[in-house]
Scaffold this motif. Structure first.
Motif, PDB file in Angstrom:
ATOM      1  N   THR A  33       0.315 -11.129   1.368  1.00  0.00           N
ATOM      2  CA  THR A  33       0.332 -11.051   2.836  1.00  0.00           C
ATOM      3  C   THR A  33       0.764  -9.667   3.302  1.00  0.00           C
ATOM      4  O   THR A  33       0.014  -8.971   3.974  1.00  0.00           O
ATOM      5  N   ALA A  34       1.967  -9.241   2.950  1.00  0.00           N
ATOM      6  CA  ALA A  34       2.439  -7.918   3.355  1.00  0.00           C
ATOM      7  C   ALA A  34       3.338  -7.350   2.261  1.00  0.00           C
ATOM      8  O   ALA A  34       4.355  -7.957   1.927  1.00  0.00           O
ATOM      9  N   PRO A  35       2.925  -6.188   1.674  1.00  0.00           N
ATOM     10  CA  PRO A  35       1.667  -5.495   1.949  1.00  0.00           C
ATOM     11  C   PRO A  35       0.512  -6.130   1.183  1.00  0.00           C
ATOM     12  O   PRO A  35       0.729  -6.770   0.163  1.00  0.00           O
ATOM     13  N   THR A  40      -7.401  -1.304   4.234  1.00  0.00           N
ATOM     14  CA  THR A  40      -7.801  -1.709   5.586  1.00  0.00           C
ATOM     15  C   THR A  40      -8.556  -0.585   6.292  1.00  0.00           C
ATOM     16  O   THR A  40      -8.911  -0.716   7.457  1.00  0.00           O
ATOM     17  N   SER A  41      -8.788   0.522   5.567  1.00  0.00           N
ATOM     18  CA  SER A  41      -9.490   1.648   6.177  1.00  0.00           C
ATOM     19  C   SER A  41     -10.707   2.106   5.387  1.00  0.00           C
ATOM     20  O   SER A  41     -11.515   2.880   5.887  1.00  0.00           O
ATOM     21  N   ALA A  42     -10.870   1.648   4.167  1.00  0.00           N
ATOM     22  CA  ALA A  42     -12.033   2.004   3.350  1.00  0.00           C
ATOM     23  C   ALA A  42     -12.869   0.760   3.118  1.00  0.00           C
ATOM     24  O   ALA A  42     -12.340  -0.304   2.786  1.00  0.00           O
ATOM     25  N   TYR A  43     -14.164   0.887   3.265  1.00  0.00           N
ATOM     26  CA  TYR A  43     -15.018  -0.297   3.250  1.00  0.00           C
ATOM     27  C   TYR A  43     -16.471   0.075   2.986  1.00  0.00           C
ATOM     28  O   TYR A  43     -16.883   1.220   3.124  1.00  0.00           O
ATOM     29  N   ALA A  44     -17.222  -0.930   2.590  1.00  0.00           N
ATOM     30  CA  ALA A  44     -18.675  -0.830   2.524  1.00  0.00           C
ATOM     31  C   ALA A  44     -19.238  -1.481   3.782  1.00  0.00           C
ATOM     32  O   ALA A  44     -18.790  -2.552   4.196  1.00  0.00           O
ATOM     33  N   ASP A  45     -20.205  -0.833   4.398  1.00  0.00           N
ATOM     34  CA  ASP A  45     -20.798  -1.357   5.628  1.00  0.00           C
ATOM     35  C   ASP A  45     -21.700  -2.552   5.351  1.00  0.00           C
ATOM     36  O   ASP A  45     -22.387  -2.621   4.326  1.00  0.00           O
ATOM     37  N   TRP A 257       2.195  -5.336  -7.435  1.00  0.00           N
ATOM     38  CA  TRP A 257       1.153  -4.984  -6.481  1.00  0.00           C
ATOM     39  C   TRP A 257       1.495  -3.657  -5.814  1.00  0.00           C
ATOM     40  O   TRP A 257       2.571  -3.488  -5.267  1.00  0.00           O
ATOM     41  N   GLN A 258       0.575  -2.719  -5.824  1.00  0.00           N
ATOM     42  CA  GLN A 258       0.755  -1.430  -5.180  1.00  0.00           C
ATOM     43  C   GLN A 258      -0.450  -1.133  -4.317  1.00  0.00           C
ATOM     44  O   GLN A 258      -1.578  -1.353  -4.726  1.00  0.00           O
ATOM     45  N   ARG A 259      -0.190  -0.623  -3.157  1.00  0.00           N
ATOM     46  CA  ARG A 259      -1.270  -0.264  -2.250  1.00  0.00           C
ATOM     47  C   ARG A 259      -1.563   1.228  -2.389  1.00  0.00           C
ATOM     48  O   ARG A 259      -0.653   2.041  -2.398  1.00  0.00           O
ATOM     49  N   ARG A 260      -2.824   1.578  -2.556  1.00  0.00           N
ATOM     50  CA  ARG A 260      -3.193   2.964  -2.758  1.00  0.00           C
ATOM     51  C   ARG A 260      -3.888   3.529  -1.533  1.00  0.00           C
ATOM     52  O   ARG A 260      -4.538   2.818  -0.789  1.00  0.00           O
ATOM     53  N   THR A 261      -3.763   4.851  -1.338  1.00  0.00           N
ATOM     54  CA  THR A 261      -4.448   5.523  -0.252  1.00  0.00           C
ATOM     55  C   THR A 261      -5.932   5.569  -0.566  1.00  0.00           C
ATOM     56  O   THR A 261      -6.338   5.912  -1.662  1.00  0.00           O
TER      57      THR A 261
END
Length: 267
Positions: A33-35, A40-45, A257-261
């Motif tokens: 859930t968090a993080p 949330t900013s990189a994606y495939a259209d 769990w680690q969130r990457r840029t």
């Protein structure tokens, strides 16, 4: 990451007194859930297809990748983070996920309706997978795999996600923190009429050149596939407390769990 997913599932199942779900493939944790461990900013259209003469020249985007099954089992559930970005008011949208074997046979597929994917909200969606239906609608096209809908551990499969309806709408399939191997992942774009994608920017611009597909070299969309047990644990009622090792496993998995840029990838 794969070990952490299994630990989370095992601990949640023990806590709820349920049987353990089999993760057939996974590159992120749908229960976080968090993080969260997807971008949330990189994606495939994604954008929808349409077969009427009114939308032949509208660009339609989709994406997919190949994967190796981690366990043997029936592909019954899929989890992926997605954000619907826009649509024409009152228009229907259908999102579809298809899994095929290396011979092109359909192993499993499923979908959700746009009414279940609110505009502007990034969330993990759960898909029910079947061999012969798509978003609850019968599908006559395509050849079923001889083993459908079972995945075999160690075997390679392809997964493809797109909007199968809803041309004047768009969505984003979020990036996992897994890095694809060469040629593993791709983005695809073509018009509803079948020609090359293009848009006007002072002159005609072809985002993929004179091609329908382009590789995603540092981008693997987030996806987990499980058997019918899924990942949702029932709330404990009169079951005894779980063993201490299960709680410890859950805590250790959470630390992993680690969130990457990440970066934004567009078709």
């Amino acid at each position: 990451m794969k070990l952490a997913i299994r630990l989370l599932v095992a601990a949640a199942s023990l806590a709820a007194g349920t049987s353990q779900a089999a993760v057939l493939y996974g590159n992120f944790d749908p229960t976080a859930t968090a993080p969260v461990d997807y971008s949330t900013s990189a994606y495939a259209d994604l954008s929808g297809s349409c077969s009427t003469s009114n939308c032949l020249w509208i660009n339609a985007y989709s994406a997919g990748f190949s994967f190796v099954a981690e366990s043997t089992g029936l592909a019954a559930k899929a989890f992926l983070p997605m954000k619907a970005t826009y649509t024409v008011a009152g228009a229907e949208r259908i999102y579809g996920l298809t899994i095929t074997d290396q011979a092109g046979g359909i192993v499993a597929r499923g979908g959700i309706l746009g009414r279940d994917a609110p505009i502007g909200v990034t969330q993990v969606h759960e898909f029910d997978l079947f061999a012969s239906t798509h978003a609850g609608q019968p599908v006559a096209s395509g050849v079923l795999s001889a083993t459908a809908p079972e995945l075999q551990a160690g075997s390679s499969y392809n997964v493809f996600f797109s909007q199968t309806y809803g041309s004047m709408s768009g969505a984003q399939w979020m990036k996992s923190d897994a890095v694809p191997t060469s040629g593993q992942a791709f983005t695809q774009c073509q018009t509803n009429g079948g020609s090359y994608c293009a848009y006007w920017g002072g002159s005609w611009i072809y985002p993929l050149g004179y091609s329908y597909t382009a590789p995603m070299t540092d981008f693997l969309p987030a996806l987990v596939i499980t058997d019918g047990a899924g990942l949702s644990a029932r709330a404990p009622q009169t079951v005894p407390l779980p063993p201490s090792w299960a709680l410890a496993a859950l805590g250790l998995a959470g630390l992993g769990w680690q969130r990457r840029t990440t970066f934004v990838t567009r078709g």
